[in-house]
Write a protein that holds these residues in place. Structure first.
Motif, mmCIF file in Angstrom:
data_model
loop_
_atom_site.group_PDB
_atom_site.id
_atom_site.type_symbol
_atom_site.label_atom_id
_atom_site.label_comp_id
_atom_site.label_asym_id
_atom_site.label_seq_id
_atom_site.Cartn_x
_atom_site.Cartn_y
_atom_site.Cartn_z
ATOM 1 N N TYR A 34 39.030 32.466 41.910
ATOM 2 C CA TYR A 34 38.538 33.009 40.642
ATOM 3 C C TYR A 34 39.373 34.227 40.238
ATOM 4 O O TYR A 34 39.765 35.046 41.084
ATOM 5 C CB TYR A 34 37.076 33.412 40.755
ATOM 6 C CG TYR A 34 36.139 32.238 40.821
ATOM 7 C CD1 TYR A 34 35.532 31.740 39.674
ATOM 8 C CD2 TYR A 34 35.869 31.605 42.037
ATOM 9 C CE1 TYR A 34 34.670 30.640 39.737
ATOM 10 C CE2 TYR A 34 35.015 30.514 42.104
ATOM 11 C CZ TYR A 34 34.424 30.039 40.946
ATOM 12 O OH TYR A 34 33.575 28.962 40.995
ATOM 13 N N LEU A 35 39.628 34.315 38.912
ATOM 14 C CA LEU A 35 40.386 35.438 38.356
ATOM 15 C C LEU A 35 39.579 36.129 37.264
ATOM 16 O O LEU A 35 38.861 35.472 36.501
ATOM 17 C CB LEU A 35 41.702 34.959 37.750
ATOM 18 C CG LEU A 35 42.909 34.749 38.663
ATOM 19 C CD1 LEU A 35 42.682 33.580 39.615
ATOM 20 C CD2 LEU A 35 44.170 34.495 37.846
ATOM 21 N N ASN A 36 39.727 37.447 37.208
ATOM 22 C CA ASN A 36 39.175 38.226 36.104
ATOM 23 C C ASN A 36 40.135 39.377 35.839
ATOM 24 O O ASN A 36 40.377 40.198 36.734
ATOM 25 C CB ASN A 36 37.781 38.759 36.452
ATOM 26 C CG ASN A 36 37.111 39.425 35.270
ATOM 27 O OD1 ASN A 36 37.620 40.390 34.701
ATOM 28 N ND2 ASN A 36 35.949 38.917 34.883
ATOM 29 N N PRO A 37 40.727 39.448 34.628
ATOM 30 C CA PRO A 37 41.768 40.461 34.380
ATOM 31 C C PRO A 37 41.230 41.884 34.315
ATOM 32 O O PRO A 37 42.019 42.837 34.377
ATOM 33 C CB PRO A 37 42.350 40.034 33.038
ATOM 34 C CG PRO A 37 41.226 39.342 32.347
ATOM 35 C CD PRO A 37 40.465 38.639 33.430
ATOM 36 N N THR A 43 43.765 42.373 45.863
ATOM 37 C CA THR A 43 43.442 42.464 47.290
ATOM 38 C C THR A 43 42.084 41.843 47.594
ATOM 39 O O THR A 43 41.673 41.802 48.748
ATOM 40 C CB THR A 43 43.440 43.928 47.759
ATOM 41 O OG1 THR A 43 42.444 44.659 47.025
ATOM 42 C CG2 THR A 43 44.792 44.574 47.549
ATOM 43 N N ASN A 44 41.392 41.358 46.557
ATOM 44 C CA ASN A 44 40.092 40.721 46.746
ATOM 45 C C ASN A 44 40.232 39.344 47.388
ATOM 46 O O ASN A 44 41.337 38.797 47.493
ATOM 47 C CB ASN A 44 39.354 40.591 45.418
ATOM 48 C CG ASN A 44 38.762 41.913 44.953
ATOM 49 O OD1 ASN A 44 38.705 42.873 45.712
ATOM 50 N ND2 ASN A 44 38.322 41.963 43.709
ATOM 51 N N LEU A 52 40.348 37.734 41.883
ATOM 52 C CA LEU A 52 41.689 38.289 41.780
ATOM 53 C C LEU A 52 41.905 38.785 40.350
ATOM 54 O O LEU A 52 41.118 38.513 39.454
ATOM 55 C CB LEU A 52 42.734 37.221 42.115
ATOM 56 C CG LEU A 52 42.648 36.558 43.487
ATOM 57 C CD1 LEU A 52 43.763 35.513 43.632
ATOM 58 C CD2 LEU A 52 42.727 37.575 44.599
ATOM 59 N N LYS A 53 43.042 39.461 40.154
ATOM 60 C CA LYS A 53 43.363 40.002 38.831
ATOM 61 C C LYS A 53 44.428 39.190 38.115
ATOM 62 O O LYS A 53 44.353 39.008 36.898
ATOM 63 C CB LYS A 53 43.840 41.459 38.962
ATOM 64 C CG LYS A 53 44.132 42.157 37.643
ATOM 65 C CD LYS A 53 44.583 43.597 37.884
ATOM 66 C CE LYS A 53 44.874 44.314 36.564
ATOM 67 N NZ LYS A 53 43.644 44.517 35.790
ATOM 68 N N THR A 54 45.421 38.681 38.854
ATOM 69 C CA THR A 54 46.582 38.059 38.216
ATOM 70 C C THR A 54 46.785 36.607 38.639
ATOM 71 O O THR A 54 46.436 36.204 39.759
ATOM 72 C CB THR A 54 47.875 38.840 38.533
ATOM 73 O OG1 THR A 54 48.183 38.694 39.930
ATOM 74 C CG2 THR A 54 47.728 40.312 38.191
ATOM 75 N N LEU A 55 47.393 35.835 37.750
ATOM 76 C CA LEU A 55 47.693 34.443 38.045
ATOM 77 C C LEU A 55 48.824 34.333 39.068
ATOM 78 O O LEU A 55 48.869 33.387 39.849
ATOM 79 C CB LEU A 55 48.064 33.713 36.752
ATOM 80 C CG LEU A 55 48.142 32.189 36.805
ATOM 81 C CD1 LEU A 55 46.826 31.600 37.294
ATOM 82 C CD2 LEU A 55 48.504 31.624 35.443
ATOM 83 N N SER A 56 49.720 35.288 39.085
ATOM 84 C CA SER A 56 50.806 35.244 40.064
ATOM 85 C C SER A 56 50.270 35.406 41.487
ATOM 86 O O SER A 56 50.762 34.767 42.427
ATOM 87 C CB SER A 56 51.857 36.320 39.763
ATOM 88 O OG SER A 56 51.270 37.600 39.666
ATOM 89 N N GLU A 57 49.231 36.248 41.669
ATOM 90 C CA GLU A 57 48.622 36.367 42.996
ATOM 91 C C GLU A 57 47.884 35.083 43.359
ATOM 92 O O GLU A 57 47.919 34.641 44.512
ATOM 93 C CB GLU A 57 47.664 37.557 43.040
ATOM 94 C CG GLU A 57 46.926 37.719 44.373
ATOM 95 C CD GLU A 57 47.851 37.879 45.577
ATOM 96 O OE1 GLU A 57 47.440 37.482 46.688
ATOM 97 O OE2 GLU A 57 48.986 38.395 45.419
#
Length: 365
Positions: A34-37, A43-44, A52-57
């Motif tokens: 799951y992502l949320n900007p 680091t989640n 997570l924050k980013t699509l690259s991660e």
């Protein structure tokens, strides 16, 4: 005393190890990321509660996976600044037609509560690689937003922008952003569905929405608004591929480039308004294609051949592109588009007007 010191040191070591492991990004838990900007952190764990924050991660986490089975990457609404390529290339993970890698919005257009503002927005902010000719002269630059290097992938429900860049800084030099690229050897089965691609020639050029190299490419129920080129198929023979139920508006390049597509390429239930070049063949015009059950209103050129990043080739044999009896083809004109951002049908054909009956747009149901 010496024994006590050893115990303390051992406890400190265990505590340090625990903290180090706690702060290290974990592998995928289950089959979802799951992502949320806004609330996310790279680091989640990547769970719904700790996104997570980013699509690259997210791509890095997917690339760590192994074995077989589906993985779904969920993007919540919000703006995702793409400051590096999200490169999906899990070499130890095997997907299949039934068990895919899916990169999708949490809320999809066919969900009953969906609104246009729910779409996750991807915008590129990354630097460009430098391209040079044989003389060492700079000829341009490029970057990739989402790079897919595997088979059996779906991208669904995203709003994809280009990059705010000056595309032509000087004569002969072109700087370009490719938001979605499918690249590799022996690839098959890539679907892009219910995505909204938006560009603006001056403010935020979207040079080429989809650049694909493989077979069984399917682009359906997407809206391309103001992009330069919509879909380019190149390199490996693109057998078993299709483009259907798409709405393409104000394209200033070429709608579809079938450089590598074979004659079984299916093009149907597409609606096009105000295009520069409708179709671009490979330079040798090897294949012929059929347009079925589509509406095309307003275009400069029907079919060209050749071309490239800096040009659209030259006029091709019009017999290479046949329009079926169920196709409406008008050289002049423009279709009626809804521009009210609060309307569920934002950037779709106005109901009851020409083109509204073919099901082209974000809604599959």
């Amino acid at each position: 005393m010496k024994f006590i010191k050893l115990v303390l040191l051992f406890c400190l070591f265990l505590n340090f190890t625990f903290l180090a492991n706690a702060q290290t990004p974990s592998m995928i838990k289950g089959d979802a990321i799951y992502l949320n900007p806004y609330k996310g952190n790279d680091t989640n764990a990547g769970t719904k509660e700790n996104p997570l924050k980013t699509l690259s991660e997210a791509s890095r986490r997917v690339n760590q996976a192994s074995g077989e089975g589906a993985i779904t990457v969920y993007l919540s609404s919000g703006v995702y600044g793409m400051n590096e390529t999200a490169d999906f290339n899990p070499v130890n993970k095997k997907f299949s037609k039934a068990n895919r890698l899916i990169i999708r919005a949490e809320i999809l257009p066919d969900d009953i509560s969906w609104k246009p503002s729910d779409m996750p927005i991807l915008i590129s902010t990354m630097p460009f690689s430098v391209e040079k000719n044989d003389k060492g002269e700079v000829t341009g630059g490029q970057n990739f937003g989402i790079l897919i290097q595997n088979s059996h992938i779906t991208i669904q429900g995203l709003r994809v922008l280009g990059e705010p860049v000056h595309e032509n800084p000087s004569k002969g030099i072109l700087i370009r952003n490719y938001p979605i690229v499918w690249e590799g050897k022996n690839l098959e089965d890539f679907r892009i569905t219910q995505c909204l691609f938006i560009g603006d020639k001056i403010a935020i050029p979207n040079h080429l929405a989809v650049l694909a190299n493989g077979k069984a490419l399917e682009v359906d129920h997407c809206v391309f608004y103001g992009v330069k080129d919509a879909v380019v198929m190149w390199n490996n023979p693109g057998t078993e591929s299709s483009m259907h139920h798409n709405l393409i508006i104000d394209s200033y390049g070429g709608i579809v480039w079938t450089w590598s597509a074979t004659s079984d390429f299916k093009f149907y239930n597409n609606v096009i308004s105000n295009a520069n070049v409708l179709w671009i063949l490979d330079k040798a015009e090897k294949e012929s294609f059929l347009i079925e059950n589509s509406i095309i209103v307003g275009y400069n050129s029907y079919v060209n051949k050749g071309g490239g990043p800096q040009g659209f080739g030259e006029n091709a044999n019009p017999e290479k592109l046949k329009a079926g009896k169920d196709v409406i083809l008008k050289k002049e004109g423009r279709l009626e588009i809804i521009e009210d951002q609060t309307d569920t049908l934002y950037l779709h054909i106005k109901p009851g007007t020409l083109g509204s009956n073919l099901g082209a747009g974000l809604f599959a149901k």
